[in-house]
Design an enzyme around this catalytic site. Structure first.
Site, mmCIF file in Angstrom:
data_model
loop_
_atom_site.group_PDB
_atom_site.id
_atom_site.type_symbol
_atom_site.label_atom_id
_atom_site.label_comp_id
_atom_site.label_asym_id
_atom_site.label_seq_id
_atom_site.Cartn_x
_atom_site.Cartn_y
_atom_site.Cartn_z
ATOM 1 N N GLN A 185 0.922 2.468 3.475
ATOM 2 C CA GLN A 185 0.411 0.883 3.856
ATOM 3 C C GLN A 185 1.907 0.105 3.537
ATOM 4 O O GLN A 185 1.570 -1.130 3.571
ATOM 5 C CB GLN A 185 -0.410 0.430 2.542
ATOM 6 N N CYS A 330 -11.541 4.735 3.903
ATOM 7 C CA CYS A 330 -11.930 6.082 3.611
ATOM 8 C C CYS A 330 -12.109 5.951 2.170
ATOM 9 O O CYS A 330 -11.195 6.597 1.695
ATOM 10 C CB CYS A 330 -10.943 7.291 3.992
HETATM 11 N N1 PLP Z 1 -2.542 6.806 2.471
HETATM 12 C C1 PLP Z 1 -3.209 5.711 2.659
HETATM 13 C C2 PLP Z 1 -2.399 4.601 1.342
HETATM 14 C C3 PLP Z 1 -3.794 5.355 3.538
HETATM 15 O O1 PLP Z 1 -4.334 3.939 3.492
HETATM 16 C C4 PLP Z 1 -4.320 6.218 4.356
HETATM 17 C C5 PLP Z 1 -5.318 5.772 5.561
HETATM 18 O O2 PLP Z 1 -6.114 5.078 5.508
HETATM 19 C C6 PLP Z 1 -3.749 7.597 4.435
HETATM 20 C C7 PLP Z 1 -2.880 7.679 3.298
HETATM 21 C C8 PLP Z 1 -4.212 8.599 5.483
HETATM 22 O O3 PLP Z 1 -3.486 8.472 6.528
HETATM 23 P P1 PLP Z 1 -3.813 9.069 7.814
HETATM 24 O O4 PLP Z 1 -5.174 8.172 8.185
HETATM 25 O O5 PLP Z 1 -2.809 8.998 8.596
HETATM 26 O O6 PLP Z 1 -4.112 10.462 7.492
#
Ligand code: PLP
Length: 386
Positions: A185, A330
């Site tokens: 982020q 998520c």
């Molecule tokens: N880490 C953070 C802080 C996130 O906001 C997200 C996605 O929402 C992820 C990891 C996961 O990334 P990715 O969607 O590329 O797997």
């Protein structure tokens, strides 16, 4: 940002649109330029050069050397690799079996750590204060020589709160533990420098910075050894097998170049000013800014309005064409569906259930924010009347 369907998109922390420049850079690699970077002929070698060019751009955005950047399928894989890789390494080399992580980490970190329990690893959560900032005293108290890895994210996906990463890394390193920072982020949104953060690993994701979904990278500090998670043909210098997703990697490289250019022009300050204006206006409706007392990434605003359910508000806004979110895309809901992040910040159940996240980005203009604010105001009032 208003697209052809007249949607006002305010969910940039969930995902971003692909920038026009990124789409242009990717296009040849989706069609005419299709070589496999492992092939020794000209078509293969030009693909290899494109991947290496993207590596240089990605490294430049985070202050790393190109050989410290490994392409992956995104933030989730990157963090899983660092966490499980460290655990596998420890199993064969030492007796370190504790993992310390902040209580507000993304599920891709929390779940990956929990998955190591059957192998004898214990995960402990480091509490945050009411602003959502990791408590350094608690980290210091829990850090001991049996800790293999400490993970603290750079910016939180729900609140945008920025963590004292360098201080956390220093505490971890003093006990000989490795340090992972989830930079998903923050990378592309604020200046990120892996040396200043003092991390051994940093995860990043393409789709949070105007590149496609399904591509990301893991920074691994030179000299840190971590075994591969994915075995096969030995791509990525033997550390991450699988034929490279050339078009997406090129897109990520271009997005990193673009982000560096925009950060140097002060785009982060423009977005922060828009967010702050929106925050001031919406607060007059009565409510609280979650994480408001802390330093935050420029585009993220998490609000709990009094006497309004977050989910009803989100659905109502959607009916009027404004895309906002409850918590994160998520979210790791508790049994009652509230966010683990807001619970860790000690919000009451009502406040946590009332939270919405509004997140803006590089295509958001002042006019968009004005229109968005009017719609959100109307929706808060009708949700209260209902
Ligand atoms: N880490 C953070 C802080 C996130 O906001 C997200 C996605 O929402 C992820 C990891 C996961 O990334 P990715 O969607 O590329 O797997």
């Amino acid at each position: 940002m208003i697209n052809e369907n007249k949607i006002l998109y305010a969910d940039w922390a969930a995902t971003t649109p692909i920038a026009a420049e990124v789409r242009c850079a990717m296009e040849p690699w989706l069609w005419r330029r299709f070589g496999n970077p492992s092939s020794l002929h000209g078509a293969g070698q030009e693909a290899k050069e494109a991947v290496e060019g993207a590596r240089v751009e990605t490294a430049a955005l985070i202050g790393a050397s190109p050989e410290e950047v490994f392409f992956t399928s995104g933030g989730t894989e990157s963090s899983n690799w660092a966490i499980k890789g460290c655990a596998m390494d420890a199993l064969s080399k030492n007796s370190r079996r504790r993992i310390l992580v902040s209580a507000v980490e993304h599920p891709s970190v929390l779940r990956a750590c929990e998955a190591l329990a059957p192998l004898g690893f214990r995960t402990e959560l480091i509490p945050v204060d009411e602003r959502g900032v990791v408590r350094l005293d608690a980290l210091r108290d829990r850090m001991r020589e049996d800790c293999v890895l400490c993970a603290v994210m750079h910016a939180n996906n729900e609140t945008g709160v920025i963590q004292p990463v360098a201080e956390c890394a220093r505490i971890a390193h003093a006990s000989g533990a490795l340090f992972l920072c989830d930079g998903v982020q923050s990378v592309g949104h604020i200046p990120v420098d892996v040396t200043a953060l003092d991390c051994d690993f940093l995860s990043l994701s393409g789709h949070k910075l105007c590149a496609p979904k399904g591509v990301g990278a893991l920074y691994i500090r030179k000299g840190v050894s971590v075994p591969p998670l994915i075995h096969g043909g030995g791509q990525e210098r033997g550390f991450r097998s699988g034929t490279e997703n050339v078009a997406s990697v090129v897109g990520l490289g271009e997005a990193c170049r673009l982000a560096r250019e925009e950060l140097s022009r002060g785009e982060d300050k423009r977005i922060a000013a828009l967010r702050d204006g929106l925050e001031t206006r919406l607060l007059t409706l009565g409510g609280r800014v979650n994480g408001g007392g802390a330093e935050r990434v420029p585009g993220t605003l998490n609000l709990s309005f009094r006497r309004v359910g977050g989910e009803s508000l989100m659905l109502l806004c959607d009916l009027y064409g404004v895309c906002i979110s409850t918590g994160s895309a998520c979210s790791l809901g508790h049994g009652d569906g509230t966010s683990h992040v807001l619970r860790a910040m000690k919000l009451s159940e009502e406040e946590a259930k009332g939270a919405v996240r509004i997140s803006i980005g590089r295509e958001t203009t002042e006019a968009c924010v004005r229109e968005m604010a009017e719609i959100v105001e109307r929706c808060v009032c009708s949700a209260r009347e209902a």
